[in-house]
Motif scaffolding. Structure first.
Motif: not given
Length: 308
Positions: A37-39, A172-175, A182-187, A190-195
């Protein structure tokens, strides 16, 4: 005679012992769901992951006589369940809730189908540490006989709390959890992190299942779980997505679940069974108390939503 010398202190001792035993699956499932859920994703399929993890751990233990190998196998299957859930949920217009319910039913059905040959065979249990060795009283020794996974859960809760605040992975998880844009803007993807977060959450949930089959109650059957996977979602909300809060809330749930057996142990023969419903009542109270149509939950990840 030893039990008689305890007297009324038998109730808090039984609640303490029950809180430690009953809370351990809640600890691992809630910590896993906190990562997920943090992601910015919710996983309601953890009940199926927990039960399948219990079956996997017990089956591997029966075949190898190694409970720790069973725990590792459960972690692997939990990660696979979480990864499948995360992969499906990355597609547009996919509803997290619906996928979670589908994965829960799939995990339950697959566990019951593959686990039938392992209902009867016995398997070695996970080890425990006798912190009550100093006492001559059996109830005290029993209350302080602590399973190794409970201690691992304490360490894991502290490490996750620290990692969320002080490491790059935690940042990274919090962003990602707070803002996809915002995550995409930082490069960041998101989908990879959430997976990855969903897979990690599923892996920990399966450890909770391994505890059920390899220590308490210590056998595999189709009624091994009483909804711990679903209640853990309410527990995470109650703890405000804080790992240490999850640990403390798990102890609270565990203590509530131990009320009935504790009263029975001191001779209460009428009405004690009503206290077996205490964890479910507590879940309802928490959900009602934390619900509001006008304000958001404190500490909730900004991107977390019940619908996509």
């Amino acid at each position: 005679m030893e039990d008689a010398t305890i007297g009324i202190w038998g109730v808090p001792l039984a609640i303490l012992a029950g809180a430690i035993r009953v809370s351990t699956p809640f600890i691992f499932v809630s910590l896993g769901e906190t990562i997920t859920e943090r992601s910015g994703r919710i996983n309601l399929g953890l009940e199926g992951t927990l039960v399948f993890g219990a079956m996997t751990a017990y089956a591997i233990d029966v075949m190898t006589s190694s409970p720790w190998l069973g725990v590792l196998a459960a972690m692997a299957t939990g990660a696979i369940f979480g990864a499948v859930h995360g992969w499906i949920c990355k597609w547009p217009k996919v509803n997290d809730i619906a996928i979670g319910i589908a994965m829960m039913q799939f995990g339950l059905g697959l566990a019951f189908f593959l686990g039938k040959p392992f209902i009867q065979p016995a398997a070695p249990h996970l080890p425990s540490i006798p912190f009550g060795f100093w006492s001559r009283l059996a109830p005290v020794r029993a209350a302080l006989d602590v399973n190794a996974l409970f201690l691992i859960g304490i360490v894991l809760a502290i490490l996750l709390w620290w990692a969320f605040r002080n490491t790059r992975i935690g940042l990274i998880l919090r962003v990602v959890g707070d803002s996809t844009d915002a995550a995409r803007a930082m490069g960041i993807h998101p989908d990879r992190v959430r997976l990855i977060a969903t897979a990690a959450g599923g892996s920990l949930a399966a450890v909770g299942g391994a505890y059920l089959s390899l220590y308490y109650p210590g056998s595999w059957n189709e009624r091994i779980s009483s909804g711990q996977g679903l209640m853990a979602v309410a527990l995470v909300i109650f703890a405000r997505w804080n790992p240490i809060g999850c640990f403390l809330a798990a102890l609270l749930f565990g203590g509530a679940g131990a009320l009935g057996p504790a009263l029975q142990s001191v001779g209460v023969t009428e009405g004690y069974y009503l206290f077996y419903a205490a964890p479910y009542v507590l879940t309802l109270v928490i959900l009602i108390a934390t619900s509001s149509p006008t304000r958001s939950l404190v500490g909730a990840p900004g991107a977390l939503s019940l619908t996509k």
